[in-house]
Design a protein around this motif. Structure first.
Motif, short mmCIF file in Angstrom:
data_model
loop_
_atom_site.label_atom_id
_atom_site.label_comp_id
_atom_site.label_asym_id
_atom_site.label_seq_id
_atom_site.Cartn_x
_atom_site.Cartn_y
_atom_site.Cartn_z
N ASP A 1 0.83 -1.21 0.00
CA ASP A 1 0.00 0.00 0.00
C ASP A 1 0.86 1.25 0.00
O ASP A 1 0.54 2.24 -0.67
N GLU A 2 1.97 1.23 0.74
CA GLU A 2 2.85 2.40 0.78
C GLU A 2 3.53 2.62 -0.56
O GLU A 2 3.77 3.76 -0.96
N VAL A 3 3.83 1.56 -1.28
CA VAL A 3 4.49 1.67 -2.57
C VAL A 3 3.62 2.42 -3.57
O VAL A 3 4.12 3.23 -4.37
N VAL A 4 2.31 2.15 -3.57
CA VAL A 4 1.43 2.77 -4.57
C VAL A 4 0.77 4.04 -4.08
O VAL A 4 -0.02 4.65 -4.82
N THR B 1 7.68 -5.46 -2.91
CA THR B 1 8.70 -5.38 -3.95
C THR B 1 8.13 -5.69 -5.32
O THR B 1 8.49 -5.05 -6.32
N GLN B 2 7.22 -6.67 -5.42
CA GLN B 2 6.67 -6.96 -6.74
C GLN B 2 5.74 -5.84 -7.21
O GLN B 2 5.71 -5.51 -8.41
N VAL B 3 5.03 -5.21 -6.30
CA VAL B 3 4.20 -4.06 -6.68
C VAL B 3 5.09 -2.90 -7.11
O VAL B 3 4.81 -2.20 -8.10
N TRP B 4 6.19 -2.67 -6.42
CA TRP B 4 7.15 -1.62 -6.79
C TRP B 4 7.73 -1.88 -8.17
O TRP B 4 7.81 -0.99 -9.01
N CYS B 5 8.12 -3.14 -8.42
CA CYS B 5 8.66 -3.49 -9.74
C CYS B 5 7.64 -3.24 -10.84
O CYS B 5 8.00 -2.85 -11.95
N ALA B 6 6.38 -3.48 -10.56
CA ALA B 6 5.33 -3.34 -11.57
C ALA B 6 4.93 -1.90 -11.83
O ALA B 6 4.49 -1.58 -12.94
N THR B 7 5.09 -1.03 -10.83
CA THR B 7 4.46 0.29 -10.92
C THR B 7 5.37 1.49 -10.72
O THR B 7 5.01 2.59 -11.15
N SER B 8 6.51 1.35 -10.10
CA SER B 8 7.23 2.53 -9.63
C SER B 8 7.84 3.36 -10.76
O SER B 8 8.57 2.84 -11.61
N PRO B 9 7.60 4.67 -10.76
CA PRO B 9 8.27 5.56 -11.71
C PRO B 9 9.79 5.56 -11.53
O PRO B 9 10.52 5.93 -12.46
N GLN B 10 10.26 5.15 -10.35
CA GLN B 10 11.71 5.09 -10.12
C GLN B 10 12.40 4.12 -11.07
O GLN B 10 13.60 4.21 -11.30
N LEU B 11 11.64 3.17 -11.61
CA LEU B 11 12.20 2.13 -12.49
C LEU B 11 11.92 2.41 -13.97
O LEU B 11 12.21 1.55 -14.80
N ASP B 12 11.39 3.56 -14.28
CA ASP B 12 11.14 3.89 -15.69
C ASP B 12 12.45 3.78 -16.49
O ASP B 12 13.49 4.33 -16.10
N GLY B 13 12.38 3.07 -17.60
CA GLY B 13 13.55 2.92 -18.45
C GLY B 13 14.56 1.91 -17.95
O GLY B 13 15.65 1.79 -18.51
N MET B 14 14.21 1.17 -16.90
CA MET B 14 15.14 0.19 -16.33
C MET B 14 14.59 -1.22 -16.50
O MET B 14 13.40 -1.43 -16.68
N GLY B 15 15.49 -2.20 -16.41
CA GLY B 15 15.05 -3.59 -16.50
C GLY B 15 16.21 -4.55 -16.45
O GLY B 15 17.38 -4.15 -16.42
N GLY B 16 15.87 -5.84 -16.40
CA GLY B 16 16.87 -6.88 -16.40
C GLY B 16 17.57 -7.06 -15.07
O GLY B 16 18.64 -7.66 -15.01
#
Length: 329
Positions: free
Chosen positions: A19-22, A261-276
């Motif tokens: 909940d805090e992540v989103v 962590t899985q919700v963060w991976c799915a939604t966080s703008p901090q990870l825009d343009g990142m992967g792998g």
């Protein structure tokens, strides 16, 4: 270029909840598919994504059980069995035919530490077939919808259990080597990480990024159904009275913390343009440069990071080729 495997300094931590992540995110207009979405971390992920405005679809082998488990949560439920290739194809085809874009695919379903060597109808070892091959097939079939999202994420829920075994490419189904529950589980969880590495490399040009993660050790998920209370107590997951131990610093989390962590991976703008990359405790994890030869469950939960063989791009490519061969792609 693949994102560097080192922490971002996300500002979150081991005790952060989904909940805090989103908080503050509006996912309206986005669609998510969450496997395993009717129990444990998958259910919490489905609930949180829906509460943030996303359309959420939960494929389920047992649709009636899924409806009961998800009562009161406004998600869609469809039939699919990760051990049945025809079922996966039918689910994916139905989604593709709807002409919907898919923004998030969260592969959360899993089985763990199956005590006896078990094979599916094709002769494939059950943990590898369920945890990896089923999700590989699903993601491949859904690629058109993921590409149509103009920015999609595939989230592969792995585990620190990847440290128990690399993928043994010349004998993934234990036809010529001795089977143990943790070797089978470890191999499948390493495959989850390598799959994210390989998918991200192949699809980032199409706007599809892939990440993997360890959620933590959460007793209430049912994933540990094959483990005895004595084993869980020895690992420090349960106390002497059989109650869950809560210590996020040692990965011993609530369901809400585990899904973060899985919700963060799915939604966080901090990870825009990142992967792998492989993540834990709501951040990109460090690389673990040394791994004990013998590691019990308690050791595994104390140590942080990903083993180098699980993010090796050559191993990722080899797994991709093996998976295509096994699934006759």
């Amino acid at each position: 270029m693949t994102t560097q495997q080192k922490p971002l300094g996300s500002g979150f931590g081991a005790a952060t909840t989904a909940d805090e992540v989103v908080a503050g995110l509006d996912l309206s207009g986005q669609t998510a598919i969450v496997t395993g979405g009717y129990s444990g971390l998958g259910r919490e992920t489905a609930r949180v994504l829906r509460a943030a405005g996303a359309r959420v679809i939960v494929p389920a082998r047992d649709v009636r059980r899924a409806r009961d488990a998800l009562a009161g949560i406004d998600v869609e439920i469809a039939s699919m069995d990760l051990l049945d290739p025809a079922s996966i194809d039918a689910f994916a085809a139905s989604f593709i035919e709807s002409a919907s874009a898919l923004h998030m695919l969260v592969n959360s379903a899993a089985i763990m530490a199956v005590p006896e060597l078990t094979r599916d109808a094709r002769g494939y070892e059950a943990q590898f077939a369920t945890n990896h091959l089923g999700h590989f097939q699903l993601a491949r079939r859904l690629l058109p919808a993921l590409r149509n999202a103009d920015g999609a994420r595939v989230v592969s829920v792995s585990s620190i259990g990847h440290r128990y075994s690399p993928v043994v490419f010349d004998d993934p189904h234990f036809e010529r080597r001795a089977y143990t529950p943790w070797l089978g589980y470890g191999q499948s969880k390493t495959a989850n990480i390598l799959f994210a590495v390989a998918l991200d490399q192949r699809e980032k040009a199409h706007g599809v990024r892939a990440l993997s993660l360890h959620p933590g050790a959460i007793v209430e998920t049912g994933l540990g159904k094959y483990l005895t209370q004595e084993q869980l107590t020895a690992a420090g997951v349960l106390d002497e009275q059989g109650k869950p131990v809560r210590d996020p610093s040692r990965q011993l989390k609530t369901v809400g913390q585990g899904a973060a962590t899985q919700v963060w991976c799915a939604t966080s703008p901090q990870l825009d343009g990142m992967g792998g990359v492989y993540c834990e405790n709501v951040d990109i994890a460090p690389v673990m440069m040394e791994r004990p030869d013998e590691m019990d469950m308690a050791d595994a939960m104390r140590l942080k990071g990903v083993v180098p063989y699980a993010i090796d791009p050559e191993c990722a490519d080899e797994l991709w080729r093996l998976s295509e061969q096994l699934l006759q792609f």
